[in-house]
Design a protein around this motif. Sequence first.
Motif, mmCIF file in Angstrom:
data_model
loop_
_atom_site.group_PDB
_atom_site.id
_atom_site.type_symbol
_atom_site.label_atom_id
_atom_site.label_comp_id
_atom_site.label_asym_id
_atom_site.label_seq_id
_atom_site.Cartn_x
_atom_site.Cartn_y
_atom_site.Cartn_z
ATOM 1 N N GLN A 1 48.355 29.732 47.454
ATOM 2 C CA GLN A 1 46.905 30.428 47.636
ATOM 3 C C GLN A 1 46.866 31.899 48.547
ATOM 4 N N GLU A 2 47.247 31.657 49.796
ATOM 5 C CA GLU A 2 47.494 32.337 51.216
ATOM 6 C C GLU A 2 48.399 33.697 50.650
ATOM 7 N N THR A 3 49.982 33.769 49.913
ATOM 8 C CA THR A 3 50.324 34.668 50.118
ATOM 9 C C THR A 3 49.904 35.519 48.568
ATOM 10 N N ALA A 4 49.002 34.951 48.040
ATOM 11 C CA ALA A 4 48.380 35.802 46.689
ATOM 12 C C ALA A 4 47.901 36.688 47.238
ATOM 13 N N SER A 5 47.931 38.542 46.069
ATOM 14 C CA SER A 5 47.671 38.626 46.584
ATOM 15 C C SER A 5 46.021 39.812 45.635
ATOM 16 N N SER A 6 45.625 40.779 46.342
ATOM 17 C CA SER A 6 43.738 40.548 45.819
ATOM 18 C C SER A 6 44.711 41.737 44.694
ATOM 19 N N ALA A 7 43.218 41.271 43.392
ATOM 20 C CA ALA A 7 43.414 41.833 41.866
ATOM 21 C C ALA A 7 41.718 42.440 41.651
ATOM 22 N N PRO A 8 42.011 43.443 40.714
ATOM 23 C CA PRO A 8 40.660 43.627 40.088
ATOM 24 C C PRO A 8 40.006 42.720 39.856
ATOM 25 N N GLY A 9 38.837 42.311 40.482
ATOM 26 C CA GLY A 9 38.237 41.896 39.575
ATOM 27 C C GLY A 9 37.924 40.671 40.552
ATOM 28 N N GLY A 10 38.253 39.979 41.206
ATOM 29 C CA GLY A 10 38.249 39.972 42.985
ATOM 30 C C GLY A 10 37.888 38.065 42.448
ATOM 31 N N GLU A 11 37.424 37.035 43.455
ATOM 32 C CA GLU A 11 37.527 35.937 43.625
ATOM 33 C C GLU A 11 36.893 35.373 42.445
ATOM 34 N N THR A 12 36.698 36.071 42.019
ATOM 35 C CA THR A 12 35.738 35.604 40.299
ATOM 36 C C THR A 12 36.883 35.391 39.094
ATOM 37 N N TYR A 13 37.557 35.809 38.971
ATOM 38 C CA TYR A 13 39.112 35.638 38.180
ATOM 39 C C TYR A 13 40.471 35.052 38.894
ATOM 40 N N GLY B 1 40.336 33.884 41.879
ATOM 41 C CA GLY B 1 40.060 32.525 42.620
ATOM 42 C C GLY B 1 41.004 33.550 44.463
ATOM 43 N N ALA B 2 41.994 32.626 44.879
ATOM 44 C CA ALA B 2 42.581 33.013 46.475
ATOM 45 C C ALA B 2 43.293 34.535 45.962
ATOM 46 N N GLY B 3 43.546 34.792 44.863
ATOM 47 C CA GLY B 3 44.131 36.405 44.074
ATOM 48 C C GLY B 3 45.338 36.075 43.197
ATOM 49 N N HIS B 4 45.955 37.106 43.458
ATOM 50 C CA HIS B 4 46.829 36.973 42.595
ATOM 51 C C HIS B 4 48.190 36.450 42.668
ATOM 52 N N LEU B 5 48.889 35.999 41.918
ATOM 53 C CA LEU B 5 50.523 34.639 42.196
ATOM 54 C C LEU B 5 51.069 36.725 42.471
ATOM 55 N N ASP B 6 51.800 36.036 43.630
ATOM 56 C CA ASP B 6 52.964 37.182 44.253
ATOM 57 C C ASP B 6 54.223 36.623 44.375
ATOM 58 N N LEU B 7 54.613 36.565 44.019
ATOM 59 C CA LEU B 7 56.601 35.863 44.667
ATOM 60 C C LEU B 7 57.010 35.804 45.418
ATOM 61 N N LYS B 8 57.633 38.110 45.536
ATOM 62 C CA LYS B 8 57.506 37.917 47.244
ATOM 63 C C LYS B 8 57.052 37.342 47.629
ATOM 64 N N ARG B 9 55.772 37.433 48.028
ATOM 65 C CA ARG B 9 55.056 37.421 49.731
ATOM 66 C C ARG B 9 55.321 35.784 49.973
ATOM 67 N N LEU B 10 55.602 34.650 48.816
ATOM 68 C CA LEU B 10 55.354 34.167 48.622
ATOM 69 C C LEU B 10 56.646 33.162 49.009
ATOM 70 N N VAL B 11 57.400 33.852 48.123
ATOM 71 C CA VAL B 11 58.900 32.943 48.577
ATOM 72 C C VAL B 11 59.433 33.239 50.399
ATOM 73 N N LYS B 12 58.698 34.655 50.702
ATOM 74 C CA LYS B 12 59.072 35.342 52.061
ATOM 75 C C LYS B 12 58.407 33.876 53.180
#
Length: 492
Positions: free
Chosen positions: A465-477, A479-490
């Motif tokens: 959740q903390e590494t997820a990226s912002s995405a069109p539609g915001g929190e409603t669609y 949650g914490a954001g869109h899965l971002d593997l690069k940020r997550l693995v880093k």
Amino acid sequence: MVRHDRRTFLRLTGTALGAATLGAGTAAGATGENSRFLIDLREVSRSAIPSDVEIIHDISQIDLLAARGDASSVGDAAATTPDIRVYQHDTGPAVERSGPSTNGKSRSHNHDKGIDNSEYQWDKRVQNVGDLTDKPGGGKFIHDTTKGAGTRVAVVDTGVYDAHPDLAGVVNDELSENFTTDSYDWRPNGAGDHGTHVAGTIAAMNSNRGPDGGVLGTAPETEIVAHRVFSGVEGEGASTGDTVAAIAAAADKGCDAANFSVGYINSNPEKYPGLLEIKAIYARLMDYVRSKGMVFVNSAGNGSLDMDAENTLSLPTEVEGVFGVAATGPIGCGWGGKHSDNEAKWLTGNRLEDPTDSPAFYTNYGSAVDVSAAGGDADLDALDRIPEAQRDLVYSTTVTYTYEDGPDDDEDEPVNRPGEIVDREASYGWKAGTSMAAPQVTGAVALVRSLRPDASVEEVESLIQETASSAPGGETYHGAGHLDLKRLVKRA
């Protein structure tokens, strides 16, 4: 490309996409002397259960039994609840299209050779999972850091076809298990290729040596435990008892995550109060599996529903402890432009009408969504006219059945088709749904646990959740954001 409000389109034409309503026929034998029901061992002792009541699953980890017989003979009303039927979330993928077999021949086009199977995987390419472009080399990929080695995940679904060349060696056949009441093993037996598609998204190894190659999963070095809860035998389906037993067993087998693309259709607790009892059972189940260190990943559903709306209950997504995943996808990936035959440019520049992280037209949304991930999208008008429009869906491993009366080549054929299966063939196909988004997150859990094997469930979920990226539609669609593997693995 025709621009229209696809979410409104779905509401107007829901029946065309398999929408349904939970009704009396969906309980797996709600009444009668041979009904299926659940027994709460907190309300009645095991010794008080009559001998003519058949115990189908002993789920004593959460003080529950799945049984068949006369429910009225077991304690008072609080002791039992109907074993309600469950579905591939909202009766399966929102959209799907069959693809080639594993030995399909390449097709020439004006850029290089035919498009390789892995080049259809926009979901993996946009996350930089591995080198899947048609011009290999250069850049750093997720798999340069981890491929999920040392982890184990359960696919609780229709079974996994382990003879597929991209899944050979991925499935633990000793731990895999059939939780239905049919007589077959844990492999697909006619209930569809949903579980095989999910497994490929998680762990396909891109090991097909055919002319078009294979496909790649997020965590190709994880181990899959296939728990089959859907049956192809007519009248069997899947029930709450089967799925709860399969999920509890996955935790007992040391799985780091369980992928559950399953739910209850258009649930209305005011009309069906028994659903609140099912919700309580899942709450107990979540307490148990989280105590065992297993992340429970669930697709949010394909009904285009606001899960926060009054008299709407999306199970099990809304249960505390469930990690709910909504779906996103592109419009225009590899079609509708002059570069449709140049797969290296499908995702670059302004070639997409909608970006890959935009909410899919069918996805459920609301506060029960923890993150979003790639599940595929579709311009429904174009999909009927332009074959290449299917490229906006998620491409993965599938299996094609041949029955006694011929091949299963009719997309409208019901799941519970009569007749014995005489052959299976490994293949590929496109599907879109929150069922396709959930395994993206399940694969991400495997990547995290491979780097941090001692991370708690809460730590793994927080990292995603903390590494997820912002995405069109915001929190409603998202949650914490869109899965971002690069940020997550880093971060991991």
